[in-house]
Design an enzyme around this catalytic site. Structure first.
Site, PDB file in Angstrom:
ATOM      1  N   ASP A  91       0.856  -1.180   0.000  1.00  0.00           N
ATOM      2  CA  ASP A  91       0.000   0.000   0.000  1.00  0.00           C
ATOM      3  C   ASP A  91       0.898   1.238   0.000  1.00  0.00           C
ATOM      4  O   ASP A  91       2.090   1.169   0.281  1.00  0.00           O
ATOM      5  CB  ASP A  91      -0.942  -0.036   1.210  1.00  0.00           C
ATOM      6  CG  ASP A  91      -2.169   0.828   0.977  1.00  0.00           C
ATOM      7  OD1 ASP A  91      -2.274   1.444  -0.098  1.00  0.00           O
ATOM      8  OD2 ASP A  91      -3.027   0.895   1.881  1.00  0.00           O
ATOM      9  N   SER A  92       0.264   2.388  -0.301  1.00  0.00           N
ATOM     10  CA  SER A  92       1.055   3.556  -0.680  1.00  0.00           C
ATOM     11  C   SER A  92       1.159   4.669   0.346  1.00  0.00           C
ATOM     12  O   SER A  92       1.971   5.561   0.198  1.00  0.00           O
ATOM     13  CB  SER A  92       0.416   4.144  -1.925  1.00  0.00           C
ATOM     14  OG  SER A  92      -0.914   4.538  -1.604  1.00  0.00           O
ATOM     15  N   GLY A  93       0.307   4.655   1.345  1.00  0.00           N
ATOM     16  CA  GLY A  93       0.305   5.790   2.277  1.00  0.00           C
ATOM     17  C   GLY A  93      -0.948   6.641   2.169  1.00  0.00           C
ATOM     18  O   GLY A  93      -1.165   7.519   2.991  1.00  0.00           O
ATOM     19  N   ASP A 145      -2.613   7.599  -3.482  1.00  0.00           N
ATOM     20  CA  ASP A 145      -3.949   8.176  -3.659  1.00  0.00           C
ATOM     21  C   ASP A 145      -4.220   9.113  -2.488  1.00  0.00           C
ATOM     22  O   ASP A 145      -3.432   9.186  -1.546  1.00  0.00           O
ATOM     23  CB  ASP A 145      -5.016   7.065  -3.713  1.00  0.00           C
ATOM     24  CG  ASP A 145      -5.023   6.217  -2.443  1.00  0.00           C
ATOM     25  OD1 ASP A 145      -3.932   5.999  -1.869  1.00  0.00           O
ATOM     26  OD2 ASP A 145      -6.097   5.781  -2.010  1.00  0.00           O
ATOM     27  N   GLN A 185     -11.247   6.552  -5.668  1.00  0.00           N
ATOM     28  CA  GLN A 185     -11.742   7.376  -4.555  1.00  0.00           C
ATOM     29  C   GLN A 185     -13.026   8.073  -5.004  1.00  0.00           C
ATOM     30  O   GLN A 185     -13.577   7.722  -6.029  1.00  0.00           O
ATOM     31  CB  GLN A 185     -10.659   8.380  -4.140  1.00  0.00           C
ATOM     32  CG  GLN A 185      -9.415   7.736  -3.523  1.00  0.00           C
ATOM     33  CD  GLN A 185      -9.674   7.147  -2.143  1.00  0.00           C
ATOM     34  OE1 GLN A 185     -10.711   7.387  -1.510  1.00  0.00           O
ATOM     35  NE2 GLN A 185      -8.727   6.343  -1.665  1.00  0.00           N
ATOM     36  N   GLY A 212     -11.377   4.461   0.164  1.00  0.00           N
ATOM     37  CA  GLY A 212     -12.162   5.570   0.690  1.00  0.00           C
ATOM     38  C   GLY A 212     -13.558   5.196   1.155  1.00  0.00           C
ATOM     39  O   GLY A 212     -14.398   6.069   1.391  1.00  0.00           O
ATOM     40  N   ASP A 262      -8.676  -6.829   2.595  1.00  0.00           N
ATOM     41  CA  ASP A 262      -7.652  -6.836   3.625  1.00  0.00           C
ATOM     42  C   ASP A 262      -8.240  -6.144   4.833  1.00  0.00           C
ATOM     43  O   ASP A 262      -9.149  -5.321   4.694  1.00  0.00           O
ATOM     44  CB  ASP A 262      -6.404  -6.070   3.164  1.00  0.00           C
ATOM     45  CG  ASP A 262      -6.614  -4.573   3.237  1.00  0.00           C
ATOM     46  OD1 ASP A 262      -6.425  -4.001   4.325  1.00  0.00           O
ATOM     47  OD2 ASP A 262      -6.999  -3.963   2.232  1.00  0.00           O
ATOM     48  N   CYS A 300     -13.552 -26.277  14.734  1.00  0.00           N
ATOM     49  CA  CYS A 300     -12.311 -25.697  14.205  1.00  0.00           C
ATOM     50  C   CYS A 300     -11.130 -26.613  14.518  1.00  0.00           C
ATOM     51  O   CYS A 300     -11.045 -27.152  15.613  1.00  0.00           O
ATOM     52  CB  CYS A 300     -12.083 -24.314  14.839  1.00  0.00           C
ATOM     53  SG  CYS A 300     -10.569 -23.496  14.289  1.00  0.00           S
ATOM     54  N   CYS A 302      -7.823 -25.564  14.181  1.00  0.00           N
ATOM     55  CA  CYS A 302      -6.598 -24.754  14.235  1.00  0.00           C
ATOM     56  C   CYS A 302      -5.732 -25.218  15.405  1.00  0.00           C
ATOM     57  O   CYS A 302      -6.183 -25.957  16.280  1.00  0.00           O
ATOM     58  CB  CYS A 302      -6.929 -23.262  14.365  1.00  0.00           C
ATOM     59  SG  CYS A 302      -7.367 -22.713  16.023  1.00  0.00           S
ATOM     60  N   CYS A 305      -7.392 -24.482  18.813  1.00  0.00           N
ATOM     61  CA  CYS A 305      -8.549 -25.323  19.157  1.00  0.00           C
ATOM     62  C   CYS A 305      -8.148 -26.785  19.383  1.00  0.00           C
ATOM     63  O   CYS A 305      -8.801 -27.496  20.135  1.00  0.00           O
ATOM     64  CB  CYS A 305      -9.630 -25.206  18.086  1.00  0.00           C
ATOM     65  SG  CYS A 305     -10.395 -23.577  18.096  1.00  0.00           S
ATOM     66  N   HIS A 331      -6.291 -18.524  15.870  1.00  0.00           N
ATOM     67  CA  HIS A 331      -7.650 -19.031  15.632  1.00  0.00           C
ATOM     68  C   HIS A 331      -8.422 -18.134  14.656  1.00  0.00           C
ATOM     69  O   HIS A 331      -9.027 -18.634  13.694  1.00  0.00           O
ATOM     70  CB  HIS A 331      -8.422 -19.153  16.950  1.00  0.00           C
ATOM     71  CG  HIS A 331      -9.883 -19.379  16.735  1.00  0.00           C
ATOM     72  ND1 HIS A 331     -10.412 -20.616  16.459  1.00  0.00           N
ATOM     73  CD2 HIS A 331     -10.929 -18.500  16.685  1.00  0.00           C
ATOM     74  CE1 HIS A 331     -11.714 -20.499  16.260  1.00  0.00           C
ATOM     75  NE2 HIS A 331     -12.057 -19.232  16.393  1.00  0.00           N
TER      76      HIS A 331
END
Ligand SMILES: [Zn+2]
Length: 364
Positions: A91-93, A145, A185, A212, A262, A300, A302, A305, A331
């Site tokens: 990512d750019s900031g 951006d 945006q 955005g 994300d 689960c 994991c 668990c 988890h």
């Protein structure tokens, strides 16, 4: 860099796709755990890979501040520095602009940031953000951006959108064969979204991120704008919704045709005692789990668990032993990965809509 994107299967608007970046392959829908400062908090890259994650997003601007490009350039790439050979988005900031303390001023052709580590001032141009990403050798670049705050007025958001387009053009021009997604945006204003999308489509990026949104606006409004924006995007390019990570939102966005997500939400939740289960969220430090011999989620498998009970995790949280935050993080990330695997299966077998309805009943 070789880049291919292929739709494998669709179920209404939901889709399973394959993305090839260089020699790496990922299947979407995919969730990217966030490694802003260079790691996903409390978990190792090996643990992430064992869970099944082969992609992440880190932040070019933050890594430029610390450790600095001179350190990372001692290594072949950001992958070797991290010890992670999966797909790395940078990512750019732009998002840091709405976080307190980072941004000092935005000018016509650059932004001035303050490093959160030592408060030093840095003039950052869109071209320099691309330069940083070239030197990190990440897999997927993002342009600089301007992510405006939700409460700004129309004219200010319009100005930020026009500048975002101008900066995207500058970034695209010096890409030199690297892969970059455009970031759309426009706040919650449909005409600005339309303008920004059209301009960025003309630049023919490898994929498109919707930025955005999910920055404090009401959920209904966010979905209204998202639906409008997704419809303007071409089928044959990946679509990335930045910064959204509740399970309910992931389901809804996949039903609208989003491929990539994300969020630091699942890991942040874990650090605040909150875990996802098949019957909804639970908060492990509540008294009712004191004697509970069950794992966090009975379905689960994991690491947490398989090995620990709710009672033990509850105890660790009560005596503030940090181990429980790590175990809860493992988890939550496993749980999200499992859900995405189930979603992909459902799309491939055309029962995603039923799954969506069923899922909206639980409170995760
Ligand atoms: Zn688990």
């Amino acid at each position: 860099m070789k880049f291919e994107f292929k739709i494998i299967h669709t179920d209404n608007n939901a889709r399973v796709c394959e993305m090839i970046i260089g020699s790496k392959r990922i299947e979407t829908p995919i969730f990217l755990p966030v490694a802003t400062k260079g790691c996903v908090k409390l978990i190792t890259w090996q643990e992430l890979k064992e869970i099944g994650y082969n992609a992440t997003i880190t932040n070019a601007l933050i890594l430029y501040f610390k450790p600095g490009l001179d350190v990372i350039e001692k290594f072949k790439s950001i992958h070797e520095f991290f010890g992670f050979d999966g797909v790395i988005f940078t990512d750019s900031g732009g998002f840091q602009m709405i976080r307190a303390g980072f941004l000092e001023r935005i000018h016509e052709d650059y932004a001035v940031f303050r490093s959160p580590f030592d408060n030093s001032r840095h003039k950052i141009t869109p071209e320099f953000i691309v330069e940083i990403q070239k030197r990190l050798k990440s897999d997927i670049f993002m342009p600089l951006d301007i992510c405006p705050r939700y409460d700004m007025n129309y004219n200010r958001i319009k100005e930020a959108t026009i500048r975002t387009v101008k900066w995207a053009k500058k970034c695209k021009k010096i890409l030199d064969g690297n892969v970059m997604f455009g970031i759309i945006q426009g706040g919650v204003f449909l005409d600005l979204r339309k303008y920004c999308t059209k301009e960025l489509l003309d630049l023919d990026f490898h994929g498109y991120a919707i930025g955005g949104l999910s920055v404090g606006e009401p959920k209904d409004l966010m979905y209204k704008v998202l639906k409008f924006n997704v419809k303007l995007l071409p089928e044959e390019k990946p679509r990335y919704f930045m910064g959204l990570g509740s399970i309910e939102d992931i389901f809804k966005c996949i039903s609208l045709g989003i491929d990539i997500f994300d969020s630091s939400f699942p890991t942040r939740n874990a650090r605040h005692d909150t875990v996802y289960t098949s019957s909804g969220k639970i908060i492990i430090n509540r008294a009712k789990y004191k004697y509970d011999r069950r794992p966090l989620d009975e379905s689960c498998s994991c690491f947490t668990c398989r090995n620990y009970t709710r009672a033990y995790l509850h105890h660790l949280s009560k005596v503030n032993e940090f181990l429980y935050k790590r175990l809860l993080t493992i988890h939550n990330l496993y749980f999200i990965k499992k859900i995405l695997d189930e979603i992909k299966k459902a799309i491939k077998q055309n029962y995603f809509e039923e799954m969506l309805k069923e899922n909206l009943k639980t409170k995760n």
